[in-house]
Design an enzyme around this catalytic site. Structure first.
Site, PDB file in Angstrom:
ATOM      1  N   LYS A  80       0.834  -1.194   0.000  1.00 59.10           N
ATOM      2  CA  LYS A  80       0.000   0.000   0.000  1.00 59.10           C
ATOM      3  C   LYS A  80       0.876   1.253   0.000  1.00 59.10           C
ATOM      4  O   LYS A  80       1.905   1.303   0.682  1.00 59.10           O
ATOM      5  CB  LYS A  80      -0.901  -0.033   1.235  1.00 59.10           C
ATOM      6  CG  LYS A  80      -1.875   1.118   1.367  1.00 59.10           C
ATOM      7  CD  LYS A  80      -2.662   0.950   2.651  1.00 59.10           C
ATOM      8  CE  LYS A  80      -3.666   2.069   2.856  1.00 59.10           C
ATOM      9  NZ  LYS A  80      -4.429   1.876   4.114  1.00 59.10           N
ATOM     10  N   SER A 155      -9.158   1.505   3.375  1.00 55.47           N
ATOM     11  CA  SER A 155      -8.220   2.274   2.595  1.00 55.47           C
ATOM     12  C   SER A 155      -7.208   1.431   1.822  1.00 55.47           C
ATOM     13  O   SER A 155      -6.454   1.966   1.012  1.00 55.47           O
ATOM     14  CB  SER A 155      -7.464   3.242   3.515  1.00 55.47           C
ATOM     15  OG  SER A 155      -6.746   2.553   4.512  1.00 55.47           O
ATOM     16  N   SER A 179      -9.596  -1.103   7.260  1.00 58.09           N
ATOM     17  CA  SER A 179      -8.903  -0.940   5.994  1.00 58.09           C
ATOM     18  C   SER A 179      -8.123  -2.108   5.425  1.00 58.09           C
ATOM     19  O   SER A 179      -7.696  -2.038   4.286  1.00 58.09           O
ATOM     20  CB  SER A 179      -7.985   0.271   6.068  1.00 58.09           C
ATOM     21  OG  SER A 179      -8.711   1.438   6.304  1.00 58.09           O
TER      22      SER A 179
END
Length: 468
Positions: A80, A155, A179
């Protein structure tokens, strides 16, 4: 062979590399080709790591030389874009950080590399990792591989989409309220938010509020989650929350020494839940019962007294606003909607802040009481399957709620720090993944991984992949 490579899990790829059935160069090339083919539709990958092929060649030479190999030797992984990667851009989903290239890997990335993993690419996220849909001004919006008109979540939505679409076998995401678990549920992969502090957050931004943030593995199998976690766990001397020296063994197939006791619930205390999702949770519980686990429906009164989502909202706004204000100062014209929303929220009064802190303690006590009688808890991850892009209001089981309610069953584990694993166990009428959440007591990751492996072994949706 290419299809077998891109949809093999990381454990299998490591085995194939170790036995010289495939080379690390072949594996990395296959994933780069897959990215070139499908990422234009999905927009999950935002930066390729320039050194991936050179690392693969070095990994191949080590195999041929008979060197000692790590458990992920030669296996590509993605990360990420809020997690620092040395010499590879980490831009946090914002034009404010465009072109930012760290000098040092985050602890979690360094540990994946030490295990032999090869950094392949960085994945998309919402601005500053803050929202349930992965969209930002710098790299745009990510799409769900099962239906591009729907979100892969946030996220860690780019990470979940990349893994589900075969662009990566395994990766790292972060979790403030939902997330890693929510995006995994929306794309049908597996992920785990371990006990708070088990994996250091060093090299990851934002850190505020530190007591709610986690970093965790995302993959396509439970055994991959266990393997990655075994490499990620432990203090690093920098993150003060990461102090536990309790070891973890990646073996997940062992029988426990006694019958496990598991409860299941979909509420109250989580908000409304779609009947299809509730039925999937019940089906998972019944499936565990068939393996010899004691299972019954339960409730946790503390969740009804103090609604965890409300408690979280009263706490985290006060702690995240200063971090957002500092990051955006002088760059107000480069903010996207979620940073603007965060900065516009009213401050929590001191009374309400203190009340929320006390509520967290009551929630922890409530879970402690529950886990004095049970070994694990099965719930939903999300109250609905993956939704269309940009939806802000949902009608769920006859009740209209805003989008924050999608975090109703995940955020309790962030405010209490308890571990939870997300895995697919069903399919909606529209053909979308439905997942369940396996929750354990403090530092009981081995228990939830064992139960998840049981569910995975009897699941009827195992090894399904999007048709791209």
């Amino acid at each position: 062979m290419t299809k077998e490579i891109i949809f093999s899990d990381a454990t299998k790829l490591a085995e194939l590399i170790r036995t010289k059935e495939v080379s690390p160069v072949e594996v990395v090339h296959a994933h780069l080709d897959r990215i070139a083919a499908v990422n234009p539709k999905i927009n999950a990958i935002v930066t390729l790591a320039d050194g991936a092929l050179n690392a693969a060649k070095a990994a191949e030479a080590a195999v041929l030389a008979g060197d000692e190999l790590g458990p992920l030797h030669g296996v590509p992984f993605t990360v990420k874009d809020s997690i620092d990667t040395a010499d590879v851009a980490t831009q946090r989903g914002s034009p404010i950080f465009k072109g930012r290239v760290p000098d040092v890997d985050a602890t979690s990335v360094a540990r994946m590399k030490k295990a032999g993993g090869i950094l392949l690419a960085k994945t998309n996220l919402p601005e500053f990792s803050y929202w349930i849909e992965s969209d930002n001004l710098l790299s745009g919006r990510s799409n769900n591989p099962w239906d591009v008109t729907r979100t892969p979540g946030g996220s860690s939505g780019g990470e979940s989409a990349a893994i589900a679409a075969g662009m990566s076998p395994i990766g790292l995401g972060t979790d403030l309220a939902i997330s890693v678990r929510g995006p995994a549920a929306q794309t049908g992969i597996t992920s785990m938010k371990a006990t708070h502090g088990r994996v250091p957050m060093t090299g990851i931004w934002p850190r505020a509020p530190r007591r709610f943030w986690h970093v965790g593995p995302m993959a396509r199998s439970v055994r991959d989650i266990a393997l990655a976690f075994s490499q990620l766990v432990g203090p690093d001397g920098h993150d003060a929350f990461a102090t536990s020296t309790v070891q973890f063994d990646a073996g997940i197939g062992r029988q426990p020494y006694r019958q496990l006791r598991v409860g299941w619930m979909v509420g109250p205390g989580f908000g409304p839940v779609d009947p299809e999702v509730a039925a999937t949770v019940k089906a998972a519980a019944e499936a565990l019962k068939d393996t010899g686990v004691f299972v019954e429906q339960v409730s946790i009164p503390a969740l009804e007294r103090d609604f965890p989502l409300d408690v979280f909202n009263r706490l985290h706004v006060m702690e995240m606003k200063p971090a957002f204000a500092e990051a955006t100062a002088g760059h107000e014209d480069e903010m996207y909607k979620m940073a603007k929303t965060m900065l516009s929220l009213p401050d929590t009064s001191m009374k309400h802040y203190i009340d929320a802190e006390q509520a967290v303690e009551r929630l922890r006590d409530g879970y402690a009481d529950y886990f004095s009688r049970y070994d694990a808890l099965i719930t939903h991850v999300l109250p609905i399957p993956a939704h269309k892009h940009g939806v802000e209001k949902f009608t769920i089981d006859g009740q209209t709620v805003d989008a924050t309610y999608l975090q109703g069953a995940t955020v309790p584990l962030n405010v209490t720090g308890l571990p939870g694993l997300s895995m697919r166990f069903g399919t909606s009428k529209e053909g979308l993944p439905i997942s369940v959440q396996v929750i354990g007591k403090w530092q009981a990751e081995s228990t939830i991984l064992h139960l998840a492996s049981l569910l995975e072994s009897i699941s009827t949706v195992r090894n399904l992949h999007p048709n791209l």
